[in-house]
Motif scaffolding. Structure first.
Motif, PDB file in Angstrom:
ATOM      1  N   ASP A  84      71.261  32.415  29.289  1.00 18.06           N
ATOM      2  CA  ASP A  84      70.068  31.643  29.578  1.00 18.06           C
ATOM      3  C   ASP A  84      69.475  32.071  30.915  1.00 18.06           C
ATOM      4  O   ASP A  84      70.121  31.981  31.956  1.00 18.06           O
ATOM      5  CB  ASP A  84      70.443  30.160  29.609  1.00 18.06           C
ATOM      6  CG  ASP A  84      69.213  29.282  29.676  1.00 18.06           C
ATOM      7  OD1 ASP A  84      68.097  29.831  29.618  1.00 18.06           O
ATOM      8  OD2 ASP A  84      69.372  28.062  29.796  1.00 18.06           O
ATOM      9  N   THR A 144      60.488  29.341  31.962  1.00 24.53           N
ATOM     10  CA  THR A 144      59.540  28.634  31.105  1.00 24.53           C
ATOM     11  C   THR A 144      58.217  28.425  31.839  1.00 24.53           C
ATOM     12  O   THR A 144      57.137  28.591  31.268  1.00 24.53           O
ATOM     13  CB  THR A 144      60.116  27.274  30.693  1.00 24.53           C
ATOM     14  OG1 THR A 144      61.466  27.467  30.278  1.00 24.53           O
ATOM     15  CG2 THR A 144      59.328  26.656  29.585  1.00 24.53           C
ATOM     16  N   SER A 185      52.584  25.891  20.661  1.00 25.16           N
ATOM     17  CA  SER A 185      53.632  25.345  21.519  1.00 25.16           C
ATOM     18  C   SER A 185      53.571  23.829  21.517  1.00 25.16           C
ATOM     19  O   SER A 185      52.502  23.215  21.396  1.00 25.16           O
ATOM     20  CB  SER A 185      53.471  25.877  22.940  1.00 25.16           C
ATOM     21  OG  SER A 185      52.216  25.522  23.438  1.00 25.16           O
ATOM     22  N   ARG A 215      55.305  20.375  23.541  1.00 27.05           N
ATOM     23  CA  ARG A 215      56.183  19.976  24.624  1.00 27.05           C
ATOM     24  C   ARG A 215      56.360  18.472  24.609  1.00 27.05           C
ATOM     25  O   ARG A 215      55.557  17.732  24.055  1.00 27.05           O
ATOM     26  CB  ARG A 215      55.661  20.446  25.966  1.00 27.05           C
ATOM     27  CG  ARG A 215      54.283  19.910  26.299  1.00 27.05           C
ATOM     28  CD  ARG A 215      53.843  20.473  27.611  1.00 27.05           C
ATOM     29  NE  ARG A 215      52.521  19.976  27.955  1.00 27.05           N
ATOM     30  CZ  ARG A 215      51.927  20.283  29.085  1.00 27.05           C
ATOM     31  NH1 ARG A 215      52.528  21.080  29.954  1.00 27.05           N
ATOM     32  NH2 ARG A 215      50.739  19.810  29.361  1.00 27.05           N
ATOM     33  N   GLN A 216      57.433  18.078  25.228  1.00 25.18           N
ATOM     34  CA  GLN A 216      57.799  16.675  25.193  1.00 25.18           C
ATOM     35  C   GLN A 216      58.314  16.330  26.581  1.00 25.18           C
ATOM     36  O   GLN A 216      59.178  17.029  27.122  1.00 25.18           O
ATOM     37  CB  GLN A 216      58.903  16.494  24.154  1.00 25.18           C
ATOM     38  CG  GLN A 216      59.243  15.066  23.900  1.00 25.18           C
ATOM     39  CD  GLN A 216      60.464  14.948  23.011  1.00 25.18           C
ATOM     40  OE1 GLN A 216      61.214  15.902  22.863  1.00 25.18           O
ATOM     41  NE2 GLN A 216      60.664  13.783  22.452  1.00 25.18           N
ATOM     42  N   ARG A 217      57.721  15.310  27.165  1.00 26.75           N
ATOM     43  CA  ARG A 217      58.184  14.880  28.475  1.00 26.75           C
ATOM     44  C   ARG A 217      58.713  13.463  28.371  1.00 26.75           C
ATOM     45  O   ARG A 217      58.038  12.594  27.816  1.00 26.75           O
ATOM     46  CB  ARG A 217      57.044  14.935  29.487  1.00 26.75           C
ATOM     47  CG  ARG A 217      57.114  16.120  30.411  1.00 26.75           C
ATOM     48  CD  ARG A 217      56.014  16.074  31.410  1.00 26.75           C
ATOM     49  NE  ARG A 217      54.702  15.963  30.765  1.00 26.75           N
ATOM     50  CZ  ARG A 217      53.566  16.188  31.415  1.00 26.75           C
ATOM     51  NH1 ARG A 217      53.590  16.525  32.686  1.00 26.75           N
ATOM     52  NH2 ARG A 217      52.408  16.068  30.801  1.00 26.75           N
ATOM     53  N   ALA A 268      62.830  14.405  31.753  1.00 25.96           N
ATOM     54  CA  ALA A 268      63.388  15.346  30.779  1.00 25.96           C
ATOM     55  C   ALA A 268      62.217  16.086  30.149  1.00 25.96           C
ATOM     56  O   ALA A 268      61.197  15.481  29.840  1.00 25.96           O
ATOM     57  CB  ALA A 268      64.185  14.606  29.721  1.00 25.96           C
ATOM     58  N   TYR A 269      62.350  17.369  30.007  1.00 21.75           N
ATOM     59  CA  TYR A 269      61.231  18.175  29.547  1.00 21.75           C
ATOM     60  C   TYR A 269      61.712  19.125  28.456  1.00 21.75           C
ATOM     61  O   TYR A 269      62.672  19.859  28.649  1.00 21.75           O
ATOM     62  CB  TYR A 269      60.678  18.972  30.731  1.00 21.75           C
ATOM     63  CG  TYR A 269      59.469  19.804  30.409  1.00 21.75           C
ATOM     64  CD1 TYR A 269      58.211  19.228  30.374  1.00 21.75           C
ATOM     65  CD2 TYR A 269      59.596  21.159  30.145  1.00 21.75           C
ATOM     66  CE1 TYR A 269      57.104  19.991  30.080  1.00 21.75           C
ATOM     67  CE2 TYR A 269      58.490  21.919  29.845  1.00 21.75           C
ATOM     68  CZ  TYR A 269      57.241  21.335  29.818  1.00 21.75           C
ATOM     69  OH  TYR A 269      56.148  22.089  29.527  1.00 21.75           O
ATOM     70  N   HIS A 270      61.075  19.046  27.320  1.00 18.93           N
ATOM     71  CA  HIS A 270      61.444  19.960  26.235  1.00 18.93           C
ATOM     72  C   HIS A 270      60.234  20.774  25.843  1.00 18.93           C
ATOM     73  O   HIS A 270      59.146  20.232  25.694  1.00 18.93           O
ATOM     74  CB  HIS A 270      61.947  19.174  25.022  1.00 18.93           C
ATOM     75  CG  HIS A 270      63.208  18.457  25.298  1.00 18.93           C
ATOM     76  ND1 HIS A 270      64.415  19.094  25.393  1.00 18.93           N
ATOM     77  CD2 HIS A 270      63.454  17.152  25.543  1.00 18.93           C
ATOM     78  CE1 HIS A 270      65.344  18.215  25.674  1.00 18.93           C
ATOM     79  NE2 HIS A 270      64.805  17.033  25.772  1.00 18.93           N
ATOM     80  N   GLN A 271      60.458  22.049  25.685  1.00 25.17           N
ATOM     81  CA  GLN A 271      59.363  22.947  25.350  1.00 25.17           C
ATOM     82  C   GLN A 271      59.793  23.766  24.146  1.00 25.17           C
ATOM     83  O   GLN A 271      60.895  24.302  24.117  1.00 25.17           O
ATOM     84  CB  GLN A 271      59.100  23.874  26.542  1.00 25.17           C
ATOM     85  CG  GLN A 271      58.135  24.971  26.264  1.00 25.17           C
ATOM     86  CD  GLN A 271      56.720  24.447  26.175  1.00 25.17           C
ATOM     87  OE1 GLN A 271      56.259  23.785  27.073  1.00 25.17           O
ATOM     88  NE2 GLN A 271      56.060  24.733  25.075  1.00 25.17           N
ATOM     89  N   SER A 272      58.964  23.837  23.137  1.00 24.29           N
ATOM     90  CA  SER A 272      59.332  24.669  21.995  1.00 24.29           C
ATOM     91  C   SER A 272      58.070  25.283  21.424  1.00 24.29           C
ATOM     92  O   SER A 272      56.966  24.776  21.635  1.00 24.29           O
ATOM     93  CB  SER A 272      60.028  23.831  20.926  1.00 24.29           C
ATOM     94  OG  SER A 272      59.139  22.868  20.441  1.00 24.29           O
TER      95      SER A 272
END
Lengths: 207, 677
Positions: free
Chosen positions: B372, B585, B601, B603-605, B620-624
């Motif tokens: 990673d 990222t 894309s 994203r979720q915060r 918390a941060y998610h990116q896809s």
């Protein structure tokens, strides 16, 4: 020959009506002996040595060893009878009669010209064996159905070709013997694991 | 050197590889010894291969290694012609470096099943040799399958991780599907030629629909291996799953077997085709190049990033191949030669720098235990040689002079520049101009991608404890990396030697003329194509670069002596942690936003609202990103198969009686059917 065909059919119909395991095996012995006699009969006509060997093997394996093994298994299965068959004896007999008609139809269509009654009898023996396997829950009765099927196939071969080559017959006998041994062991394991030899419990194994 | 000695050399090489396998089996109880002996023998085999391929390539004549008759297969021949020798040369360079690297790299993997690794490695190299050397359809397919099989086993070598096994499964499904298409293509050729040997395929007469069919079958079959989008799904999963020295060969050489196969079919067997063949190849090439680099840029797993970047480079190679096919069908042999040479040279260069990058990434992964990027950082101080090697590789893949990637990508660009000459009509002209821009954009995105990798992984402060305590790799690992970096530099500064060899490879094929294409002048490489003459003076470029560097250094020193002041970092009054640094990222954010219609894309915060906002909140941060090709093609297919499977499952009710019933029904139906009038 026709007498033997009738005997075969009679025993086949008889098995559709029994629910006692031992009785079914006894009927099976009679049927197998009938097949052995048919084998000798066809050997008399053609003076081929190996038909006698095949007849002897039929007697030893199908009327001797396999029933013996089945009796031994059945002896351990005390309270096991065919209580609730999938088709009742009356319905099974009716279905068997239908299959006899179907067999005549198939023989007329697929194999015209040869000995009609013997072929149809053998074929219906085979189909009724399958029918027994489908409509009975008891593992031992399924094995009986398998042997009946096998007898039917054997007679079919006999009436069409006047006996198959010995090596093939030996192979077939060996096949049946192994199958019955494996099935016998499986039946016993079934009794141990599920406390019954009702094969419908096997549906629980499905994932 | 005559044929006889070369064929002896070939068999010596085969024996060395087989001895490599055997020795690993014999020494399985002492993995350390097995490692050194087996991988050492593999390196020796590669050295012989280098000599063999170099000799054939310099001679320019095909060398027959072995010929034998085989029952119904006809004459089975092993033949190394210049085309095969060219790819063997690549295999020998990459394979040799990977073998030496493996000695240091796999020393971490000693376990009970260790011996399998060198055995498979040797077999993999050997089967790849046979892919290039086989001159018979049957032998080629067998070697091809062996290569697939051994590489599959290497991909799933670390089968403790479920993801690796899954990657292997997808690889198998895709590659066998591809092989089915290949077999169909070969059989059409064989049926027309009446023979399975490649020599008979050359002048085979096929009708035009048959030729189109063979073209499509070969394109799908080899395209699956090359990982062109949309047949790429296995590649980004399988390549990172293998041990790194194997990843280097998978990306560096095994993908090129597809280019080799395409060259065989399109140059040798099919000859000059209609224009749409080339246009189609170009179309898939540019899509692969653009999407490949975008996905690479979004990736934070260093090895998967490199795998996606392979998609991009194969796309660039396909651009060259397609342009070459367009030029041949338009009757411009010189331009066709230029485009094909660019494609082959880029295939070669990509093999070298991608292997280098994979080896360096492997060293990083081994030192830090993570793939990673977000957990790396500051490795340039702890792993200086690895960092230097990776830097050279990153420059080369970003096609910056004076490295090899620049030369081949520039040649590809040049050949695309001439495309409007061959494509008639307005659409052709526009497409030619747009392709030019798209390739330039791809190159820029690649540069951004590798700025990201190098900046995040090697510069700044370590982002995790593991990265903080990383140690430099042993010399068995750094040496091959530096060797490959040297090769990048060599082919960047002296491209004419390889380019002239490639022009000798291409010369005999129909529709291609490479005579006088690459001339060496006093100032550098001259390219003479049609009316335009291009001059590429690498020495001049290098000189300019040197002057630029000197000027920069001079300016730096003119400002006076640097003074070092140590002070804490200002971070709004709080202690600066490594997490305050730019993340991978974050770096790719602008590109993700610009290409949001392609990348989709999401994203979720998640913000913890309970805490006081002035002190700092938990975030918390998610990116896809969503893979549009997978969603458009593979998911529907997958759903359809699963639906069928659910339907089939109803047949399997689990009841013995029902199963016997099937037998009864089938028996009656078969008997009735056999007796039908």
């Amino acid at each position: 020959m026709n007498v033997l065909t009738v005997l075969l059919l009679f025993t086949a119909f008889l098995i559709t009506r029994v629910s006692n395991l031992r009785l079914a095996i006894q009927i099976l012995i009679v049927q197998s002996l009938g097949v052995a006699v048919a084998c000798v009969w066809s050997g008399l006509g053609s003076e081929l040595m190996h038909t006698y060997i095949a007849a002897m093997l039929t007697v030893v394996i199908k009327a001797g060893m396999i029933p013996y093994a089945l009796f031994r298994v059945a002896a351990r299965l005390r309270n096991e009878t065919e209580n609730k068959p999938i088709l009742s004896p009356n319905q099974t007999s009716l279905a068997a009669a239908l299959l006899l008609a179907v067999a005549y139809g198939l023989v007329d269509q697929a194999l015209p010209g040869l000995g009609r009654d013997a072929l149809a009898g053998a074929l219906s023996g085979f189909l009724i064996g399958l029918l027994i396997m489908i409509t009975r829950r008891q593992a031992v009765l399924q094995i009986v159905g398998l042997i009946m099927m096998e007898n039917g196939i054997y007679l079919l071969g006999l009436s069409m070709t006047r006996g198959l080559p010995l090596i093939i017959e030996l192979g077939v006998f060996f096949d049946v013997m192994v199958a019955v041994i494996v099935l016998g062991i499986l039946t016993f394991r079934l009794k141990l694991s599920f406390m019954t030899t009702d094969t419908t419990v096997l549906q629980k194994l499905k994932g | 050197m005559n044929d006889l000695e070369l064929d002896r050399l070939f068999f010596q090489m085969v024996i060395i590889f087989l001895t490599g396998c055997m020795s690993a089996v014999a020494l399985w109880k002492s993995p350390r010894l097995a490692n050194c002996v087996s991988h050492g023998l593999a390196a020796g085999g590669c050295a012989l291969m280098f000599y063999l391929a170099g000799t054939v390539l310099a001679g320019g004549e095909a060398v027959l290694i072995f010929i034998g008759r085989w029952l119904h297969a006809g004459e089975v021949a092993l033949r190394i012609d210049p085309l095969a020798a060219f790819f063997l040369l690549l295999l020998s360079v990459v394979g040799g470096a990977a073998s030496i690297y493996a000695i240091g790299y796999t020393a971490d993997h000693y376990s009970r099943r260790y011996a399998i690794l060198p055995v498979l490695f040797n077999l993999f190299l050997l089967s790849t040799v046979f892919v290039f050397a086989s001159s018979h359809a049957g032998a080629f397919l067998i070697a091809w399958e062996l290569m697939t099989l051994t590489s599959l086993l290497l991909v799933v070598y670390e089968h403790e991780h479920a993801a690796n096994v899954r990657a292997g499964f997808i690889y198998v499904v895709m590659t066998y599907t591809g092989t089915a298409f290949l077999m169909a293509g070969f059989f059409i050729m064989a049926a027309a030629a009446g023979d399975l040997s490649f020599e008979k395929f050359i002048a085979v007469s096929l009708t035009q629909p048959q030729r189109d069919l063979v073209f499509l079958l070969a394109f799908i079959g080899f395209g699956t291996k090359a990982g062109i989008i949309p047949l790429h799904v296995w590649l980004p999963k399988a390549h990172p799953a293998a041990p790194s020295h194997v990843s280097a060969i998978l990306s560096g050489v095994m993908l090129k077997t597809a280019i080799y196969g395409m060259a065989r079919f399109y140059l040798e067997f099919l000859g000059v085709g209609p224009t749409w063949w080339g246009v189609m190849v170009i179309g898939f090439g540019i899509v692969s190049a653009l999407l490949g680099v975008l996905y690479a840029l979004m990736e934070t797993d260093i090895k998967r990033l490199l795998a996606y970047s392979s998609l991009e480079n194969l796309g660039v190679v396909l651009l060259g191949v397609g342009a070459g096919m367009v030029f041949s069908s338009a009757g411009k042999p010189l331009l066709a030669g230029l485009a094909w040479a660019a494609a082959l040279f880029h295939a070669f260069n990509h093999g070298i720098f991608k292997a280098l990058l994979f080896l360096a990434a492997g060293a990083v992964v081994q030192a830090t235990g993570t793939r990673d990027l977000e957990a790396l950082g500051g490795l340039i101080r702890r792993m200086p040689y690895t960092a230097a090697a990776f830097f050279v590789g990153a420059l080369a893949i970003s096609s910056l002079p004076p490295l090899n990637g620049f030369i081949s990508e520039w040649l590809t660009l040049q050949s695309l520049f001439f495309l409007p000459q061959a494509l008639t009509g307005v659409s052709g002209k526009i497409a030619g101009a747009l392709l030019f821009i798209a390739l330039a954009m791809t190159a820029a995105l690649v540069a951004a991608c590798f700025v990201k990798v190098f900046g995040i992984a090697f510069l700044a402060r370590a982002r995790s404890r593991k990265a903080e305590t990383a140690k430099e790799a042993p010399f068995t690992m750094t040496l091959p990396m530096l060797g490959l970096a040297g090769a990048c530099l060599y082919f960047g500064l002296q491209p004419h030697s390889m380019l002239q060899a490639i022009s000798r490879v291409l010369q005999p094929y129909i529709g291609i003329d490479t005579r006088g294409l690459f001339e060496v002048d006093r100032i550098g490489l001259m390219i003479q194509a049609n009316h335009a003459e291009g001059v590429l003076s690498v020495t001049l470029l290098a000189g300019l670069l040197l002057i630029g560097c000197l000027a920069a250094a001079g300016l730096y020193y003119l400002r006076g002596k640097a003074v070092r002041v140590t002070a804490p970092i200002w971070a709004c009054g709080r202690a600066a942690t490594p997490r305050n640094q730019y993340s991978a990222t974050g770096f790719s954010g602008p590109v993700r936003w610009s290409f949001r219609y392609v990348l989709r894309s999401q994203r979720q915060r998640i913000v913890d609202e309970n805490e006081n906002i002035y002190v700092g909140r938990k975030l918390a941060y998610h990116q896809s990103i969503r893979y549009i090709v997978d969603e458009a093609i593979y998911y529907p297919v997958q759903r359809w198969i699963l639906r069928q499977a659910r339907f089939m499952k109803r047949l399997q009710a689990g009841s013995v009686q029902l199963y016997v019933g099937y037998v009864l029904v089938v028996t009656i139906v078969v008997l009735a059917w056999s007796g039908r009038k």
